[in-house]
Structures are given as structure tokens and as C-alpha cells.
Design a protein around this motif. Structure first.
Motif, PDB file in Angstrom:
ATOM      1  N   LEU A  22     -54.504   8.435 -47.317  1.00 54.41           N
ATOM      2  CA  LEU A  22     -54.284   8.588 -45.883  1.00 54.41           C
ATOM      3  C   LEU A  22     -52.801   8.552 -45.535  1.00 54.41           C
ATOM      4  O   LEU A  22     -52.327   9.335 -44.706  1.00 54.41           O
ATOM      5  N   CYS A  23     -52.076   7.644 -46.169  1.00 53.42           N
ATOM      6  CA  CYS A  23     -50.636   7.538 -45.936  1.00 53.42           C
ATOM      7  C   CYS A  23     -49.960   8.871 -46.248  1.00 53.42           C
ATOM      8  O   CYS A  23     -49.136   9.368 -45.474  1.00 53.42           O
ATOM      9  N   LYS A  24     -50.335   9.456 -47.365  1.00 54.19           N
ATOM     10  CA  LYS A  24     -49.765  10.747 -47.765  1.00 54.19           C
ATOM     11  C   LYS A  24     -50.095  11.830 -46.741  1.00 54.19           C
ATOM     12  O   LYS A  24     -49.226  12.598 -46.328  1.00 54.19           O
ATOM     13  N   GLU A  61     -43.229   5.456 -51.826  1.00 51.53           N
ATOM     14  CA  GLU A  61     -42.965   6.858 -52.152  1.00 51.53           C
ATOM     15  C   GLU A  61     -43.809   7.791 -51.291  1.00 51.53           C
ATOM     16  O   GLU A  61     -43.382   8.893 -50.950  1.00 51.53           O
ATOM     17  N   LEU A  62     -44.998   7.358 -50.922  1.00 48.62           N
ATOM     18  CA  LEU A  62     -45.870   8.182 -50.098  1.00 48.62           C
ATOM     19  C   LEU A  62     -45.485   8.134 -48.618  1.00 48.62           C
ATOM     20  O   LEU A  62     -46.073   8.838 -47.812  1.00 48.62           O
ATOM     21  N   ASN A  77     -39.186  10.446 -49.828  1.00 47.64           N
ATOM     22  CA  ASN A  77     -39.239  10.963 -51.181  1.00 47.64           C
ATOM     23  C   ASN A  77     -38.928  12.452 -51.172  1.00 47.64           C
ATOM     24  O   ASN A  77     -38.791  13.082 -50.118  1.00 47.64           O
ATOM     25  N   ARG A  78     -38.811  13.057 -52.346  1.00 43.07           N
ATOM     26  CA  ARG A  78     -38.397  14.461 -52.442  1.00 43.07           C
ATOM     27  C   ARG A  78     -39.380  15.388 -51.745  1.00 43.07           C
ATOM     28  O   ARG A  78     -38.988  16.319 -51.052  1.00 43.07           O
ATOM     29  N   GLU A  79     -40.676  15.133 -51.943  1.00 39.68           N
ATOM     30  CA  GLU A  79     -41.682  16.020 -51.360  1.00 39.68           C
ATOM     31  C   GLU A  79     -41.614  16.004 -49.841  1.00 39.68           C
ATOM     32  O   GLU A  79     -41.713  17.052 -49.184  1.00 39.68           O
ATOM     33  N   GLN A  80     -41.434  14.823 -49.259  1.00 39.13           N
ATOM     34  CA  GLN A  80     -41.331  14.729 -47.797  1.00 39.13           C
ATOM     35  C   GLN A  80     -40.128  15.518 -47.298  1.00 39.13           C
ATOM     36  O   GLN A  80     -40.225  16.259 -46.302  1.00 39.13           O
ATOM     37  N   LEU A  81     -38.991  15.359 -47.970  1.00 39.64           N
ATOM     38  CA  LEU A  81     -37.782  16.058 -47.545  1.00 39.64           C
ATOM     39  C   LEU A  81     -37.934  17.567 -47.703  1.00 39.64           C
ATOM     40  O   LEU A  81     -37.517  18.337 -46.839  1.00 39.64           O
TER      41      LEU A  81
END
Length: 227
Positions: free
Chosen positions: A64-66, A93-94, A171-175
Motif C-alpha cells: 500500500l505504501c508503494k 525506500e518505498l 528512492n530512485r524509482e520515486q524520483l
């Protein structure tokens, strides 16, 4: 207006205890006991912060956080009995803003809720005015102590994202999702390369001051210490 807290917890006694303490501090709250009820609720309602248990029926708190973080910047505090370091790092990280381990003191939880709310509800411009860094989204330009950093458009968006959410770790994916909104496929280390270039440009003006901080294995954050 009081802050509204979404408490997602499958243990009803714990949820009631948290709600009692939140209400005592002048906050309102809603309780959900299943993970699959959270996203439909958020689609219709507003929460200023989510207290999110990790072990939930149907959909886990980490999943859910992700999902939530991909679409919104609602502050998320994970609550769990899983205390291993890898679990804490995964939660951060998530996109979690804080991590509470059971058993906990309800007073401490409320105190940390207040801290996260204060941090996340600060106007974005406050940070740029207090630090030597000024941003202009209209022109995609950034100045450090009056010097134009001469950033590329991608570098500017990356720096602006970090600056406008001070101390929050991305984290990288969020950015990548925030910067490349056309969902193009890019290498995992693309963000690292952009960060390196931004840091190099900053160091030419402030050689002894680090503005973009790394948390190994987790991500990046912006923080101005004033030193």
C-alpha cells in the motif's frame, strides 16, 4: 482546522487506543482494518497522514505504501512488529516518512505524528528562503548565493523535487516517476548520474557544504543545515 489521520490497523484494540490519543490531542481520525479498503477510501476522502500497519489482510502495508506514494505525497508512518533493519529500510525506500515498531508508547506515536505533520505541512518556499538556494519553476533556473547553477531541465526538476520536500528521502524509482512523467524507460542509475552533476555544480559555489544527502541503499534527500 484539525488534522485528519487515517489509522489502518487490523487489531481493533490498538486502533482504538491510537484514535483515543489522537482525539485527545485535537485530531480527528478514521479507522480501516483491511488493506484493500484503503485505496477506495482515499479516492473519496482526505487524510493529512496515514498510520499504516504493515501486516494487513488482503493487501500488505508495504504494498500500500508503494501504491500510495506513486500517486500522492500523503505522509505515511508505518506501524509494525517487524523490527529487522531490512524491513525498516524497505519501508523507507518505498516512501514511508517514519517507522514505528510495536510495542510502542501511544504518546510517542502522537508526538511523532505531530513532528511529521509539521515537517510535511511547511510551505515549500520556506526552505528556499532559509537556505542560500533559490528556485524559479517558471524559468527552470536555480541560484545558489546569487550564482546561476545552469541546470538542465531534468536536473532542475530533480533538485526542485528534493528541495520542496526537505529531509524527506526519495528512492530512485520515486524520483524517476516524478521527473519522467512520460514513463519512458531509463536505467536505474540515471538518477545517480543527475545527482552527481548537480552536486558538482553546487560544489563549485559551496565546496564545503553538502545539500543533497545520500542514505546508502535507500535514496536521496535535501537538507540545509545553515552551516
Amino acid at each position: 482546522m484539525s488534522s485528519h489521520i487515517l489509522v489502518v490497523e487490523d487489531e481493533h484494540k490498538i486502533a482504538q487506543l491510537l484514535q483515543d490519543y489522537l482525539h485527545h490531542e485535537g485530531m480527528t481520525s478514521t479507522h480501516l482494518s483491511r488493506g484493500d479498503a484503503v485505496e477506495p477510501w482515499l479516492a473519496q476522502q482526505h487524510a493529512d497522514l496515514i498510520l499504516l500497519d504493515v501486516m494487513l489482510p488482503a493487501v500488505s502495508g508495504l504494498e500500500l505504501c508503494k501504491r500510495i506514494r506513486q500517486n500522492a505525497n500523503i505522509p505515511i508512518m508505518l506501524v509494525t512488529a517487524r523490527t529487522e533493519e531490512i524491513d525498516r529500510l524497505l519501508g523507507l525506500e518505498l516512501g514511508a516518512d517514519d517507522y514505528i515498531c510495536k510495542p510502542f508508547s501511544p504518546r510517542e506515536v502522537v508526538a511523532r505524528v505531530k513532528t511529521v505533520l509539521r515537517r510535511c505541512q511547511q510551505p515549500a518556499l520556506n526552505t528556499t528562503h532559509l537556505s542560500p538556494l533559490k528556485l524559479d519553476r517558471a524559468s527552470y533556473q536555480a541560484w545558489l548565493h546569487g550564482h546561476n547553477l545552469e541546470l538542465t531541465a531534468v536536473e532542475f526538476l530533480l533538485l526542485a523535487t528534493l528541495v520542496e520536500h526537505p529531509t524527506r528521502i526519495f528512492n530512485r524509482e520515486q524520483l524517476m516517476n516524478l521527473i519522467y512523467q512520460d514513463h519512458r524507460v531509463v536505467a536505474d542509475r540515471t538518477i545517480d548520474s543527475h545527482i552527481k552533476k548537480i552536486r558538482r555544480k553546487i560544489s563549485q559555489i559551496l565546496p564545503n557544504q553538502e545539500l543533497i544527502h545520500s542514505l546508502y541503499g535507500v535514496g536521496y534527500k535535501y537538507e540545509w543545515t545553515g552551516l
